[in-house]
Scaffold this active site. Structure first.
Site, PDB file in Angstrom:
ATOM      1  N   SER A  45     -32.464 -25.482 -14.527  1.00 49.77           N
ATOM      2  CA  SER A  45     -32.924 -26.522 -13.753  1.00 49.77           C
ATOM      3  C   SER A  45     -34.337 -26.809 -13.880  1.00 49.77           C
ATOM      4  CB  SER A  45     -32.609 -25.864 -12.012  1.00 49.77           C
ATOM      5  OG  SER A  45     -33.431 -24.787 -11.898  1.00 49.77           O
ATOM      6  N   TYR A  46     -35.120 -26.385 -14.580  1.00 44.71           N
ATOM      7  CA  TYR A  46     -36.358 -26.641 -14.721  1.00 44.71           C
ATOM      8  C   TYR A  46     -36.636 -27.928 -15.629  1.00 44.71           C
ATOM      9  CZ  TYR A  46     -38.266 -22.083 -13.450  1.00 44.71           C
ATOM     10  OH  TYR A  46     -38.557 -20.722 -12.621  1.00 44.71           O
TER      11      TYR A  46
END
Length: 337
Positions: free
Chosen positions: A60-61
């Protein structure tokens, strides 16, 4: 660089790791940094020169961009490093684009492997607890991934005490691989981890990997009483946390900086390295200068007196039931710090 066992596992990790939330810098992560591929390659080389071989990321970064950049930066170096990544948080708008279901994990681990340019992830975290998926389903698929050789060890992040304990109990009941580590928010200004999660980690042999060890930059040395706030800050909605307690902690840090010759950040990070169950601290950096300074946190130790002073000034009032448990110290499982 000192290495420590990761919980009760046989894996040894460096006491300092490098986090890649600053890589890419899209959406929410713009406030953290926007390290590009050239900068990332240089930062990886700086880390390896210092003996830091653990690199932490998440799907998700920056919606996978951080993993892509890390994968590019590690080309030709995969055999020298340990890669940690995570799943669970949203990576899209679809009904199955988040969570810890078999469907989502199997899909997202393949995406992470592709972006990281590797055939396995050394430490794979559930980024948060998914209350909508049976714990048995999550741990079974993680066990399958270990059997398939795509994941070496499993860990969790941001779990509450009962989330982690239930997961460990399910692993024991069914013979699944167990979480060897818990990645947590912990710093001189954020000590709630000590109330329940630290005693649990001691009791169950779970290693601790620390994220945000400088409390979103509040312990970087830029925030001092009577001085204007820096124009660029990662605090965002937490700006109101620049308060009297922060200033008091920084003033004691400044005293110890004068005594040791180390920077404010190095002293704050070294304090963490002396805490129970901490296997490693994950560093974040926007610039090479920040990274180099933070790497100076290892290789030395604060004195017992200096630790005691930092403990005292950073003391955090406990809430119920932890506050009540302190009245009966002979019954308490609180870790003596």
């Amino acid at each position: 660089m000192e290495f420590r066992r990761l919980g009760a596992s046989g894996l040894k990790v460096p006491v300092l790791g490098f986090g890649t939330a600053t890589f890419g810098g899209t959406q929410y992560f713009q406030a953290l940094g926007n390290v590009d591929i050239q900068q990332a390659r240089r930062m990886v080389d700086i880390c390896l020169e210092a003996g830091v071989c653990l690199f932490d990321s998440a799907d998700s970064y920056s919606m996978g961009l951080a993993e892509e950049i890390l994968g590019e930066a590690l080309v030709g170096k995969r055999d020298q490093v340990l890669i940690s990544s995570k799943a669970t948080f949203p990576i899209g708008d679809g009904p199955n684009d988040s969570g810890s279901s078999r469907h989502h994990i199997l899909r997202t681990v393949e995406g992470s492997l592709r972006r990281l340019k590797t055939d396995h992830i050394d430490i794979y975290h559930m980024h948060g607890f998914d209350a909508g998926t049976p714990v048995e389903e999550t741990l079974r698929v993680l066990d399958d991934l270990i059997s398939a050789g795509k994941v070496r060890y499993i860990a969790c992040s941001n779990f509450s005490g009962w989330h982690l304990m239930k997961s460990l109990a399910v692993s024991e009941r069914y013979g699944f691989s167990r979480y060897v580590a818990h990645q947590v928010n912990y710093s001189l200004l954020d000590r709630e981890f000590e109330w329940e999660l630290m005693p649990l980690a001691v009791d169950q042999g779970v290693g601790t990997l620390v994220w945000s060890p400088l409390s979103n930059g509040r312990l970087s040395g830029k925030f001092r009483r009577g001085q204007p706030l820096p124009e660029v800050t990662r605090l965002g909605a937490d700006a109101d946390r620049v308060d009297e307690r922060l200033y008091s902690v920084v003033e004691v840090l400044d005293e110890i900086v004068a005594e040791t010759g180390h920077s404010t950040a190095q002293v704050a990070l070294n304090w963490l390295l002396q805490r129970h169950t901490v296997s490693g601290v994950i560093l974040g950096a926007r610039t090479e200068a920040q990274l180099i300074d933070n790497l100076g946190a290892a290789g030395w130790q604060l004195s017992p007196d200096q630790i005691a002073r930092l403990d005292k000034v950073s003391h955090q009032r406990r809430i119920y039931p932890y506050s009540h448990q302190r009245f009966f110290s002979h019954l308490s499982d609180a870790v003596v710090l």
